[in-house]
Scaffold this motif. Structure first.
Motif, mmCIF file in Angstrom:
data_model
loop_
_atom_site.group_PDB
_atom_site.id
_atom_site.type_symbol
_atom_site.label_atom_id
_atom_site.label_comp_id
_atom_site.label_asym_id
_atom_site.label_seq_id
_atom_site.Cartn_x
_atom_site.Cartn_y
_atom_site.Cartn_z
ATOM 1 N N GLY A 7 79.741 62.608 34.488
ATOM 2 C CA GLY A 7 80.043 61.183 34.665
ATOM 3 C C GLY A 7 81.089 60.712 33.665
ATOM 4 N N THR A 8 81.762 59.642 34.025
ATOM 5 C CA THR A 8 82.826 59.110 33.152
ATOM 6 C C THR A 8 82.694 57.596 32.985
ATOM 7 O OG1 THR A 8 84.250 58.953 35.099
ATOM 8 C CG2 THR A 8 84.560 60.900 33.698
ATOM 9 N N SER A 9 81.466 57.102 33.044
ATOM 10 C CA SER A 9 81.304 55.653 32.885
ATOM 11 C C SER A 9 81.063 55.317 31.412
ATOM 12 C CB SER A 9 80.158 55.154 33.758
ATOM 13 O OG SER A 9 78.957 55.670 33.263
ATOM 14 N N THR A 10 80.834 54.040 31.147
ATOM 15 C CA THR A 10 80.670 53.569 29.759
ATOM 16 C C THR A 10 79.562 54.309 29.024
ATOM 17 O OG1 THR A 10 81.274 51.431 30.617
ATOM 18 C CG2 THR A 10 80.364 51.450 28.403
ATOM 19 N N LEU A 31 82.226 66.834 33.728
ATOM 20 C CA LEU A 31 82.267 66.888 35.192
ATOM 21 C C LEU A 31 82.653 65.510 35.714
ATOM 22 C CD1 LEU A 31 81.607 67.979 38.058
ATOM 23 C CD2 LEU A 31 79.237 67.379 37.623
ATOM 24 N N SER A 32 83.691 65.492 36.546
ATOM 25 C CA SER A 32 84.121 64.237 37.160
ATOM 26 C C SER A 32 84.764 64.557 38.496
ATOM 27 C CB SER A 32 85.136 63.530 36.250
ATOM 28 O OG SER A 32 85.684 62.413 36.920
ATOM 29 N N ARG A 33 84.717 63.568 39.402
ATOM 30 C CA ARG A 33 85.438 63.748 40.666
ATOM 31 C C ARG A 33 86.919 63.543 40.451
ATOM 32 N NH1 ARG A 33 82.441 59.059 43.529
ATOM 33 N NH2 ARG A 33 82.930 58.309 41.453
ATOM 34 N N GLU A 36 92.007 62.964 36.411
ATOM 35 C CA GLU A 36 92.678 61.999 35.515
ATOM 36 C C GLU A 36 91.660 61.332 34.592
ATOM 37 O OE1 GLU A 36 93.318 62.130 38.928
ATOM 38 O OE2 GLU A 36 95.083 63.318 38.393
ATOM 39 N N LYS A 37 90.548 60.895 35.177
ATOM 40 C CA LYS A 37 89.524 60.235 34.346
ATOM 41 C C LYS A 37 88.994 61.219 33.311
ATOM 42 C CE LYS A 37 87.013 57.727 37.677
ATOM 43 N NZ LYS A 37 85.674 57.274 38.063
ATOM 44 N N ALA A 38 88.793 62.465 33.755
ATOM 45 C CA ALA A 38 88.262 63.489 32.833
ATOM 46 C C ALA A 38 89.251 63.738 31.697
ATOM 47 C CB ALA A 38 87.978 64.774 33.592
HETATM 48 N N1 LIG Z 1 70.669 54.755 28.729
HETATM 49 C C1 LIG Z 1 71.413 53.704 28.969
HETATM 50 O O1 LIG Z 1 71.569 52.818 28.119
HETATM 51 C C2 LIG Z 1 72.108 53.585 30.302
HETATM 52 C C3 LIG Z 1 73.042 52.585 30.492
HETATM 53 C C4 LIG Z 1 73.695 52.537 31.700
HETATM 54 C C5 LIG Z 1 73.372 53.451 32.677
HETATM 55 N N2 LIG Z 1 72.426 54.388 32.473
HETATM 56 C C6 LIG Z 1 72.095 55.371 33.516
HETATM 57 O O2 LIG Z 1 73.189 56.260 33.602
HETATM 58 C C7 LIG Z 1 73.431 56.616 34.963
HETATM 59 C C8 LIG Z 1 74.830 56.219 35.336
HETATM 60 O O3 LIG Z 1 74.908 54.821 35.372
HETATM 61 P P1 LIG Z 1 76.297 54.061 35.586
HETATM 62 O O4 LIG Z 1 76.045 52.633 35.703
HETATM 63 O O5 LIG Z 1 77.229 54.568 34.573
HETATM 64 O O6 LIG Z 1 76.644 54.632 37.033
HETATM 65 P P2 LIG Z 1 78.020 54.721 37.838
HETATM 66 O O7 LIG Z 1 79.102 54.135 37.027
HETATM 67 O O8 LIG Z 1 77.781 54.210 39.187
HETATM 68 O O9 LIG Z 1 78.201 56.302 37.947
HETATM 69 C C9 LIG Z 1 78.266 57.140 36.823
HETATM 70 C C10 LIG Z 1 79.298 58.211 37.047
HETATM 71 O O10 LIG Z 1 78.929 59.027 38.154
HETATM 72 C C11 LIG Z 1 80.069 59.327 38.942
HETATM 73 N N3 LIG Z 1 79.844 58.811 40.313
HETATM 74 C C12 LIG Z 1 79.864 57.520 40.706
HETATM 75 N N4 LIG Z 1 79.636 57.433 42.029
HETATM 76 C C13 LIG Z 1 79.466 58.696 42.463
HETATM 77 C C14 LIG Z 1 79.208 59.246 43.732
HETATM 78 N N5 LIG Z 1 79.092 58.491 44.829
HETATM 79 N N6 LIG Z 1 79.110 60.597 43.838
HETATM 80 C C15 LIG Z 1 79.252 61.376 42.743
HETATM 81 N N7 LIG Z 1 79.500 60.903 41.506
HETATM 82 C C16 LIG Z 1 79.597 59.568 41.371
HETATM 83 C C17 LIG Z 1 81.261 58.641 38.308
HETATM 84 O O11 LIG Z 1 81.982 59.608 37.595
HETATM 85 P P3 LIG Z 1 83.360 60.185 38.181
HETATM 86 O O12 LIG Z 1 84.053 59.065 38.877
HETATM 87 O O13 LIG Z 1 84.035 60.624 36.949
HETATM 88 O O14 LIG Z 1 82.967 61.303 39.081
HETATM 89 C C18 LIG Z 1 80.665 57.650 37.350
HETATM 90 O O15 LIG Z 1 81.382 57.531 36.171
HETATM 91 C C19 LIG Z 1 72.365 55.902 35.790
HETATM 92 O O16 LIG Z 1 71.313 56.795 36.027
HETATM 93 C C20 LIG Z 1 71.919 54.761 34.896
HETATM 94 O O17 LIG Z 1 70.583 54.382 35.113
HETATM 95 C C21 LIG Z 1 71.807 54.468 31.296
#
Ligand SMILES: NC(=O)c1ccc[n+]([C@@H]2O[C@H](COP(=O)([O-])OP(=O)(O)OC[C@H]3O[C@@H](n4cnc5c(N)ncnc54)[C@H](OP(=O)(O)O)[C@@H]3O)[C@@H](O)[C@H]2O)c1
Length: 318
Positions: A7-10, A31-33, A36-38
């Motif tokens: 993942g590449t989110s915050t 791992l990222s789709r 560029e983000k990676a």
């Molecule tokens: N512990 C904490 O404080 C905390 C805070 C926030 C979130 N979380 C958890 O962390 C996880 C991610 O949350 P998020 O809000 O960051 O989610 P998100 O932005 O929707 O997705 C996370 C990452 O997964 C990839 N992704 C997104 N949609 C996808 C899809 N349809 N198929 C495959 N890969 C996909 C993306 O990476 P690429 O685009 O690079 O592939 C994205 O950066 C969740 O389980 C959430 O509950 C935890």
């Protein structure tokens, strides 16, 4: 020890900052789709390798992986990595069902691997201090836990823009996104509830935007308010031998006992503590942590899965 991230989110960025502070994991892969983000992450955090599929990552010689993908992908990705003998730190909510959680634990057990839910709150020194404090109470009269914050993604949803957070296919919703922190706090502080009831406001997408989950204990109940659509706040109130109030409990920095503030040293960022626990478990060949034990993860999963059913929250994937 080589660590990769999914993942590449915050939240991945926040974890990688803790990796920099902690130093004992070397940032091996991402791992990222999107290449560029990676690359952006690779530059910022000196990550060696880019992977475009979970199978490629599983074939690498990485030791451990932090998974921060949308909820419905947790089970499949973790199962592939554990089967390839990688230790796994898996974001909350652990999986979408109790069965999936048990299957991951079985695979980790068969392969003698560390598997841990990344529920950061319970590892924080001040949360552990709160647990010690509350465990000495002779009586508890009432408790209230809230994690209700308006999300910009809720406004996006109202404007017709769907995010993973409100997608039924991706296993989203307020209960599993924010309610899960409150459930973890409650079971850590008060143990296993006798029963629970859950009511929620369900969106047209099939998942919840807010809800009220009530955990029943012998002499008191714990109402949990969770919401992505209003700003009631993030706190714990306990009335018992003394009055306890915890502000922003998910990253707890201290707590009020009556009007007196109590706090222990907590010098690092919140994710540092779970990361350090994960590293220590792997180093000592331990499969699970006593803090977020598999038994507790299964209890949380059971409460979440049953509460979803009670409130007619529908996942198209599980
Ligand atoms: N512990 C904490 O404080 C905390 C805070 C926030 C979130 N979380 C958890 O962390 C996880 C991610 O949350 P998020 O809000 O960051 O989610 P998100 O932005 O929707 O997705 C996370 C990452 O997964 C990839 N992704 C997104 N949609 C996808 C899809 N349809 N198929 C495959 N890969 C996909 C993306 O990476 P690429 O685009 O690079 O592939 C994205 O950066 C969740 O389980 C959430 O509950 C935890």
């Amino acid at each position: 020890m080589k660590l990769a991230v999914v993942g590449t989110s915050t939240i991945t960025e926040v974890l990688l900052k803790s990796v920099q502070t902690f130093k004992r994991f070397s940032p091996y892969g991402i791992l990222s789709r999107s290449k560029e983000k990676a690359e952006h992450f690779q530059k910022q955090f000196d990550i060696l390798y880019y992977f475009s599929t979970i199978e490629e990552l599983a074939c690498s010689d990485v030791d451990a992986v932090y998974i921060a993908s949308p909820n419905s992908l947790h089970y499949k990705q973790a199962q592939i990595l554990l089967s390839a003998k990688k230790h796994v730190l898996l974001e909350k909510p652990f999986t979408s069902t109790v069965l999936e959680a048990k299957q991951l634990m079985n695979t980790a057990n068969d392969n003698r691997l560390t598997l841990m839910e990344a529920m950061k709150t319970t590892f924080l020194p001040n949360f552990i201090e709160l647990e010690k404090y509350v465990s000495k109470f002779k009586k508890i009269n009432s408790v209230e836990i809230s994690f209700c914050k308006l999300s910009s993604r809720y406004n996006d949803f109202l404007e017709g823009k769907m995010s993973n957070m409100f997608s039924s296919e991706m296993g989203g919703g307020s209960l599993v996104d924010v309610g899960v922190y409150a459930v973890w706090a409650a079971i850590s502080l008060f143990g296993t509830p006798k029963s629970w009831t859950h009511k929620a406001q369900v969106l047209s997408s099939g998942v919840d935007s807010k809800g009220e989950l009530v955990l029943e204990y012998d002499n008191f109940s714990v109402p949990i308010f969770h919401s992505k659509m209003d700003d009631r706040g993030c706190y714990i109130r306990i009335n018992g031998d003394e009055n306890i109030f915890v502000e922003e409990f998910i990253d707890i920095k201290g707590f009020f006992v009556d009007d007196k503030y109590t706090s222990v040293e907590q010098e690092y960022e919140p994710m540092y503590y779970e990361l350090s626990e994960f590293y220590n478990l792997i180093s000592f060949n331990k499969l699970e942590t006593s803090i977020n034990s598999w038994k507790k993860t299964l209890l949380v999963m059971n409460i979440l899965e049953d509460s979803r059913k009670q409130a007619n929250i529908i996942y198209t994937t599980a």
